[in-house]
Scaffold this active site. Structure first.
Site, mmCIF file in Angstrom:
data_model
loop_
_atom_site.group_PDB
_atom_site.id
_atom_site.type_symbol
_atom_site.label_atom_id
_atom_site.label_comp_id
_atom_site.label_asym_id
_atom_site.label_seq_id
_atom_site.Cartn_x
_atom_site.Cartn_y
_atom_site.Cartn_z
ATOM 1 N N ILE A 129 0.869 -1.177 0.000
ATOM 2 C CA ILE A 129 0.000 0.000 0.000
ATOM 3 C C ILE A 129 0.903 1.223 0.000
ATOM 4 O O ILE A 129 1.550 1.545 0.997
ATOM 5 C CB ILE A 129 -0.940 0.008 1.217
ATOM 6 C CG1 ILE A 129 -1.776 -1.283 1.264
ATOM 7 C CG2 ILE A 129 -1.848 1.224 1.179
ATOM 8 C CD1 ILE A 129 -2.722 -1.359 2.459
ATOM 9 N N ASP A 130 0.965 1.886 -1.143
ATOM 10 C CA ASP A 130 1.825 3.056 -1.317
ATOM 11 C C ASP A 130 1.009 4.306 -0.995
ATOM 12 O O ASP A 130 -0.030 4.556 -1.626
ATOM 13 C CB ASP A 130 2.351 3.128 -2.746
ATOM 14 C CG ASP A 130 3.136 1.883 -3.131
ATOM 15 O OD1 ASP A 130 3.663 1.220 -2.229
ATOM 16 O OD2 ASP A 130 3.206 1.588 -4.348
ATOM 17 N N ILE A 131 1.477 5.089 -0.029
ATOM 18 C CA ILE A 131 0.695 6.208 0.490
ATOM 19 C C ILE A 131 1.346 7.547 0.155
ATOM 20 O O ILE A 131 2.557 7.728 0.329
ATOM 21 C CB ILE A 131 0.543 6.103 2.025
ATOM 22 C CG1 ILE A 131 -0.128 4.783 2.413
ATOM 23 C CG2 ILE A 131 -0.231 7.293 2.569
ATOM 24 C CD1 ILE A 131 -1.527 4.596 1.882
ATOM 25 N N ARG A 142 -1.946 4.957 -3.392
ATOM 26 C CA ARG A 142 -1.661 5.140 -4.813
ATOM 27 C C ARG A 142 -1.145 3.839 -5.426
ATOM 28 O O ARG A 142 -0.653 2.951 -4.719
ATOM 29 C CB ARG A 142 -0.597 6.222 -5.006
ATOM 30 C CG ARG A 142 -0.939 7.583 -4.398
ATOM 31 C CD ARG A 142 -2.093 8.250 -5.096
ATOM 32 N NE ARG A 142 -2.321 9.608 -4.596
ATOM 33 C CZ ARG A 142 -1.868 10.711 -5.205
ATOM 34 N NH1 ARG A 142 -1.136 10.622 -6.301
ATOM 35 N NH2 ARG A 142 -2.140 11.905 -4.702
#
Length: 253
Positions: A129-131, A142
């Site tokens: 989970i790229d934040i 994102r």
């Protein structure tokens, strides 16, 4: 209680190791096979390898390079990049990869996480989970190297992937990536408090104190380091390195 893990998070592009800053401007840092040989000598427990071009540019999985890496690697590998189907995963597991890290495919409306967890087991499925923090201060998950917004908050994204069957979350702060500025402690803590599965904090590690803080203050189950594993220090040259067992014991005591 599981022991806290510390692992290198290596980025690959076109068969070479690179390091980004805030997911941009990749700098060449060497050959992945040579890096793995050094990490073998340093008795690293686990390794994350992410191909940053595979999904973003539609290149697919670089099996040729990956096979060379796996054949030299004495530690479990978690691989991510271009993984879109169960067949992709079957081939990766047959190659010797222990965990598969899903990125964009986890958020594209398919049932892929649930299907993968059912076939391979939850423990083998990690979701990245790229934040990124928005202009008005809100955070969103994102994909595609941070260029596509899922419109999900970090907590909503984490709860979603847990419900779908992910066994672990790689929580990657885009804004802290490659900055040596420390982890976003509140971001990590919010996600850790929202789910029951392990959360691996990534993005921002610049010192042993940073690693200690994200474990003790934010509750991260594991920590992934990028720049600290491939550079001598901030604004210094390439050096494949890793904290000693003694240093790790001191951090996680």
């Amino acid at each position: 209680m599981l022991a806290t893990r510390l692992m290198p998070c290596l980025l690959m592009s076109n068969g070479a190791l690179v390091k980004t800053v805030k997911f941009k401007n990749p700098t060449y840092v060497g050959d992945p096979v040579n890096a793995v040989r050094i990490f073998n000598q340093k008795e690293v427990d686990e390794l994350i390898l992410l191909d940053i071009e595979a999904t973003t540019h539609g290149l697919g999985i670089d099996y040729e390079t990956l096979e060379k890496v796996v054949s030299e690697c004495f530690m479990p590998i978690c691989y991510g990049g271009g993984v879109n189907t169960l067949d992709d995963m079957r081939r990766l597991f047959n190659l010797g990869v222990e965990k598969v890290c899903l990125g964009a495919a986890a958020f594209e409306g398919s049932d892929l996480i649930r299907q993968a967890a059912a076939e391979f087991g939850n423990q083998a499925i990690v979701v990245s989970i790229d934040i990124k923090k928005g202009l008005l201060g809100g955070y969103s998950a994102r994909t595609h190297q941070g260029t596509k917004d899922t419109r999900m908050t970090p907590v909503a994204a984490a709860k979603f992937v847990e419900e779908m069957g992910a066994g672990e979350i790689l929580l990657y702060s885009i804004d802290r990536d490659g900055t040596w500025s420390g982890f976003d402690l509140k971001l990590v803590q919010d996600v850790v408090n929202a789910v029951r599965i392990p959360v691996v904090a990534s993005g921002g590690a610049g010192s042993l104190d940073d690693i200690k803080a994200v474990v003790q203050q934010s509750g991260a189950s594991a920590v992934a380091v990028g720049s600290m594993a491939v550079f001598q220090g901030k604004d210094l040259g390439v050096l494949i390195k890793f904290p000693s067992r003694k240093d790790q014991d001191a951090i996680f005591a």
